[in-house]
Enzyme design. Structure first.
Site, mmCIF file in Angstrom:
data_model
loop_
_atom_site.group_PDB
_atom_site.id
_atom_site.type_symbol
_atom_site.label_atom_id
_atom_site.label_comp_id
_atom_site.label_asym_id
_atom_site.label_seq_id
_atom_site.Cartn_x
_atom_site.Cartn_y
_atom_site.Cartn_z
ATOM 1 N N LYS A 53 0.894 -1.222 0.046
ATOM 2 C CA LYS A 53 0.049 -0.021 -0.035
ATOM 3 C C LYS A 53 0.770 1.340 -0.133
ATOM 4 C CE LYS A 53 -3.596 -2.711 2.118
ATOM 5 N NZ LYS A 53 -4.217 -3.157 3.154
ATOM 6 N N GLN A 97 -4.335 -1.583 9.552
ATOM 7 C CA GLN A 97 -4.405 -2.768 8.787
ATOM 8 C C GLN A 97 -5.030 -3.938 9.857
ATOM 9 O OE1 GLN A 97 -3.009 -3.516 5.929
ATOM 10 N NE2 GLN A 97 -3.841 -5.692 5.935
ATOM 11 N N ASP A 120 -10.753 2.925 4.401
ATOM 12 C CA ASP A 120 -11.240 1.502 4.300
ATOM 13 C C ASP A 120 -12.665 1.127 4.043
ATOM 14 O OD1 ASP A 120 -9.264 -0.701 3.723
ATOM 15 O OD2 ASP A 120 -8.695 -0.485 5.954
#
Ligand code: NAP
Length: 300
Positions: A53, A97, A120
């Site tokens: 990412k 994460q 997200d």
């Protein structure tokens, strides 16, 4: 093979290119899109996802602020960091994460991310808005957003289509179904308790497989000409491979390709789209932070 194979790598590449151009425009107006990545512990898979990412950020002109934290970080410490990132004007998106270590309550952490920085798309406010007609949805979770993008770019008609989603997780199945509904498909969600699943899938003009079971979807379960998007990523033993396994999706690829109208491969289908959509979400967040830039394309 009769199905058209949808090349997710190629679509992802063009999205990265579009993000790069838009990020450049923002920079010329003095706004540098910024993504904070938070990694708790040193799980190798999570570490490599975050690395990928951050690399994409670098390539697409997005500044990344990395926060690696030890596995023993307390929930309170993590929440304090998220509050700081929420207040930091250089940070437009916050990515924590997952999964988090067992002593940290995942939902509490997701709820602490301000919805306008929730790139997200897992905050209940964003997921809720996604399902509510007339509500502005700020972000859709990246993998299902990638699924929709693949359908759109493959020119698969979604409005009015009969869509079946296999799987109801927060990360893929449920938001994929909400996005399809938002785009006027008639949607059925299947899960482990669904009865006579093949009869349901066989009705689908659009079939999204997201259950994590290798080769689960057979040719007999697919309506001729259907658009099939395979989200599953499963390891199957393969002694011919150096690492001892290969990756396959939830569909029996060769057999389904004989029946479907179009199909995504694994790897090289939905996989590359997830990070591309994260970059797109971060860019959107940065654009919204700019007072002079209301652009309807930034809204879902
Ligand atoms: P998950 O949280 O384990 O959810 C799996 C879903 O599938 C659940 O809703 C479960 O039903 C359902 N299911 C499991 N076995 C089933 C069966 N035999 N029949 C019908 N439904 C069944 O998984 P996930 O996070 O959604 O991920 C799904 C797959 O997508 C995995 O292979 C994962 O690796 C992959 N994935 C790929 C990407 C990407 O390409 N970027 C991103 C995320 C996930 P219940 O709810 O009833 O248990």
């Amino acid at each position: 093979m009769s199905a058209k194979i949808i090349d997710g790598k190629e679509v992802a590449r063009s999205i990265h290119e579009e993000v790069r151009k838009e990020a450049e425009k923002l920079r010329s107006r003095g706004i540098i899109p910024g993504l904070a990545t938070v990694l708790v512990g040193d799980d190798p898979a999570s570490r490599s996802y975050v690395k990928a990412k951050r690399k994409a950020c670098e390539e697409d002109g997005i500044q990344s602020f990395h926060h690696p934290l030890p596995a023993e970080t307390s929930q309170k410490e993590l929440l304090t960091l998220i509050t700081q990132l929420g207040e930091d004007p250089k940070v437009h998106g916050i990515l924590v994460q997952l999964p988090l270590p067992a002593h940290i309550e995942e939902n509490a952490v997701i709820r602490a991310i301000p919805p306008h920085k929730d790139v997200d798309g897992f905050h209940p406010e964003n997921l809720g808005r996604l399902g509510l007609k007339g509500e502005e949805a700020l972000f859709a979770p990246c993998t299902p957003a990638g699924v929709l993008e693949l359908l759109m770019r493959a020119e698969v008609p979604v409005s009015g289509a009969r869509a079946v989603v296999l799987g109801r997780s927060k990360i893929v199945g449920l938001p994929a179904a909400l996005l399809l509904l938002r785009n006027d498909a008639t949607v059925t969600i299947c899960h482990s308790r669904t009865k006579d699943l093949p009869a349901v899938t066989k009705e689908a003009d659009i079939l999204i497989a997201a259950i994590g079971r290798a080769n689960f979807v057979t040719a007999e379960m697919v309506k001729p000409g259907a658009a099939v998007i395979d989200v599953g990523v499963n390891r199957v033993e393969d002694s011919r491979k150096k690492r001892g396994y290969r990756l396959v999706g939830d569909c029996d690829f060769e057999a389904v390709a004989e029946v479907a109208g179009c199909l995504t491969p694994v790897p090289g289908g939905v996989g590359p789209m997830t990070i591309a959509m994260l970059m797109k979400n971060t860019l959107r967040a940065a654009e919204r932070a700019s007072p002079q830039s209301f652009d309807p394309r930034n809204h879902l």
